[in-house]
Structure formats: structure tokens, C-alpha cells
Design a protein around this motif. Structure first.
Motif, PDB file in Angstrom:
ATOM      1  N   VAL A  42       1.186  -0.798  -0.049  1.00 42.04           N
ATOM      2  CA  VAL A  42       0.133   0.469   0.147  1.00 42.04           C
ATOM      3  C   VAL A  42       0.822   1.110   0.015  1.00 42.04           C
ATOM      4  O   VAL A  42       1.762   0.840   0.668  1.00 42.04           O
ATOM      5  N   PRO A  43       0.492   2.393  -0.651  1.00 43.84           N
ATOM      6  CA  PRO A  43      -0.955   2.648  -0.743  1.00 43.84           C
ATOM      7  C   PRO A  43      -1.223   2.049  -2.683  1.00 43.84           C
ATOM      8  O   PRO A  43      -0.061   1.829  -3.506  1.00 43.84           O
ATOM      9  N   LEU A  44      -2.071   1.361  -3.227  1.00 48.03           N
ATOM     10  CA  LEU A  44      -2.412   1.240  -4.266  1.00 48.03           C
ATOM     11  C   LEU A  44      -3.171   1.800  -4.998  1.00 48.03           C
ATOM     12  O   LEU A  44      -4.499   2.612  -4.076  1.00 48.03           O
ATOM     13  N   GLU A  45      -3.583   1.877  -6.089  1.00 49.39           N
ATOM     14  CA  GLU A  45      -4.179   3.167  -6.767  1.00 49.39           C
ATOM     15  C   GLU A  45      -4.831   1.662  -8.615  1.00 49.39           C
ATOM     16  O   GLU A  45      -4.296   0.793  -9.240  1.00 49.39           O
ATOM     17  N   ILE A  46      -6.396   2.053  -8.195  1.00 47.60           N
ATOM     18  CA  ILE A  46      -6.785   1.259  -9.329  1.00 47.60           C
ATOM     19  C   ILE A  46      -6.302   1.927 -10.849  1.00 47.60           C
ATOM     20  O   ILE A  46      -6.435   3.115 -11.140  1.00 47.60           O
ATOM     21  N   ILE A  47      -5.824   1.403 -11.444  1.00 45.34           N
ATOM     22  CA  ILE A  47      -5.116   1.498 -13.233  1.00 45.34           C
ATOM     23  C   ILE A  47      -6.412   1.237 -14.214  1.00 45.34           C
ATOM     24  O   ILE A  47      -6.241   1.503 -15.487  1.00 45.34           O
ATOM     25  N   ARG A  48      -7.058   0.304 -14.024  1.00 42.30           N
ATOM     26  CA  ARG A  48      -7.957  -0.315 -14.584  1.00 42.30           C
ATOM     27  C   ARG A  48      -8.723  -0.777 -14.366  1.00 42.30           C
ATOM     28  O   ARG A  48      -9.107  -1.922 -13.718  1.00 42.30           O
ATOM     29  N   ILE A  49     -10.177  -1.032 -14.865  1.00 40.91           N
ATOM     30  CA  ILE A  49     -11.609  -1.972 -14.454  1.00 40.91           C
ATOM     31  C   ILE A  49     -12.180  -2.305 -15.357  1.00 40.91           C
ATOM     32  O   ILE A  49     -12.812  -1.526 -16.407  1.00 40.91           O
ATOM     33  N   GLU A  50     -12.536  -3.097 -15.754  1.00 40.50           N
ATOM     34  CA  GLU A  50     -13.576  -3.908 -16.567  1.00 40.50           C
ATOM     35  C   GLU A  50     -14.640  -4.426 -16.250  1.00 40.50           C
ATOM     36  O   GLU A  50     -14.885  -4.993 -15.139  1.00 40.50           O
ATOM     37  N   GLU A  51     -15.708  -4.040 -16.472  1.00 43.07           N
ATOM     38  CA  GLU A  51     -17.735  -4.551 -16.116  1.00 43.07           C
ATOM     39  C   GLU A  51     -18.260  -5.850 -17.110  1.00 43.07           C
ATOM     40  O   GLU A  51     -18.269  -5.959 -18.264  1.00 43.07           O
ATOM     41  N   TYR A  52     -18.425  -6.945 -16.331  1.00 43.14           N
ATOM     42  CA  TYR A  52     -19.041  -7.364 -16.795  1.00 43.14           C
ATOM     43  C   TYR A  52     -20.133  -8.330 -16.228  1.00 43.14           C
ATOM     44  O   TYR A  52     -20.514  -7.699 -14.915  1.00 43.14           O
ATOM     45  N   SER A  53     -21.006  -9.124 -16.551  1.00 44.67           N
ATOM     46  CA  SER A  53     -22.750  -9.013 -16.331  1.00 44.67           C
ATOM     47  C   SER A  53     -22.487  -9.816 -14.719  1.00 44.67           C
ATOM     48  O   SER A  53     -24.115 -10.001 -14.397  1.00 44.67           O
ATOM     49  N   SER A  54     -22.021 -10.392 -14.880  1.00 45.48           N
ATOM     50  CA  SER A  54     -21.881 -11.901 -13.470  1.00 45.48           C
ATOM     51  C   SER A  54     -20.788 -12.216 -12.826  1.00 45.48           C
ATOM     52  O   SER A  54     -19.517 -11.122 -13.548  1.00 45.48           O
ATOM     53  N   LYS A  55     -20.679 -13.060 -11.467  1.00 47.34           N
ATOM     54  CA  LYS A  55     -19.561 -12.636 -11.187  1.00 47.34           C
ATOM     55  C   LYS A  55     -18.837 -13.790 -11.386  1.00 47.34           C
ATOM     56  O   LYS A  55     -17.161 -13.921 -11.475  1.00 47.34           O
ATOM     57  N   ILE A  56     -19.212 -15.120 -12.333  1.00 50.97           N
ATOM     58  CA  ILE A  56     -18.404 -15.828 -12.589  1.00 50.97           C
ATOM     59  C   ILE A  56     -18.028 -15.670 -14.153  1.00 50.97           C
ATOM     60  O   ILE A  56     -16.476 -16.361 -14.289  1.00 50.97           O
ATOM     61  N   GLU A  57     -18.829 -14.270 -14.992  1.00 51.32           N
ATOM     62  CA  GLU A  57     -17.940 -13.992 -15.748  1.00 51.32           C
ATOM     63  C   GLU A  57     -16.056 -13.232 -15.724  1.00 51.32           C
ATOM     64  O   GLU A  57     -15.662 -12.770 -15.904  1.00 51.32           O
ATOM     65  N   ALA A  58     -17.146 -12.357 -14.340  1.00 53.33           N
ATOM     66  CA  ALA A  58     -15.505 -11.949 -14.381  1.00 53.33           C
ATOM     67  C   ALA A  58     -14.366 -12.663 -13.490  1.00 53.33           C
ATOM     68  O   ALA A  58     -13.623 -12.425 -14.387  1.00 53.33           O
ATOM     69  N   ASN A  59     -15.189 -13.410 -13.014  1.00 54.32           N
ATOM     70  CA  ASN A  59     -13.550 -14.271 -12.379  1.00 54.32           C
ATOM     71  C   ASN A  59     -12.764 -15.897 -13.434  1.00 54.32           C
ATOM     72  O   ASN A  59     -11.568 -15.703 -13.660  1.00 54.32           O
TER      73      ASN A  59
END
Length: 65
Positions: A42-59
Motif C-alpha cells: 500500500v498505497p494501491l491505485e486502480i489503473i483499469r476496470i472492466e465491467e461484467y454482467s456476472s461474478k462467474i464471467e468476471a472471475n
């Protein structure tokens, strides 16, 4: 919605990935030391975010990378 996010440590420059339905909250948990595996980075920062419709798809996407 679920999200896959990439974090960068401002301390070490290393990158980490994760998934959450609330990446902003999760970043706060990481930076407060609640994630034992990352507390030295730490400290950490978010450098990228991708959106998915479900937890399964994201994982599934996270595991493939």
C-alpha cells in the motif's frame, strides 16, 4: 454488475488483479490493510476496470489473464 480491476502499488510499482461488485470499496479495504497479502504494497491505485454482467464471467476473465 461485477468488475475485474487492476491495481498498481504506488510503493513497489507491482500490479495485482481482483474482482468485486464494488471496486472502490475493495480498494479502500486493500489500502486499509484488510488484505494481508497486499498490506506491504500500500498505497494501491486502480489503473483499469472492466465491467461484467456476472461474478462467474468476471472471475473467468480474471483467471484467463
Amino acid at each position: 454488475m461485477w468488475y475485474v480491476y487492476i491495481l498498481r502499488s504506488k510503493k513497489t510499482g507491482k500490479h495485482y488483479s481482483g474482482s468485486s461488485n464494488n471496486p472502490t470499496r475493495r480498494l479502500g479495504e486493500h489500502n486499509s490493510g484488510k488484505t494481508r497479502s497486499l498490506w506491504k504494497h500500500v498505497p494501491l491505485e486502480i489503473i483499469r476496470i472492466e465491467e461484467y454482467s456476472s461474478k462467474i464471467e468476471a472471475n473467468t476473465t480474471r483467471a484467463a489473464n
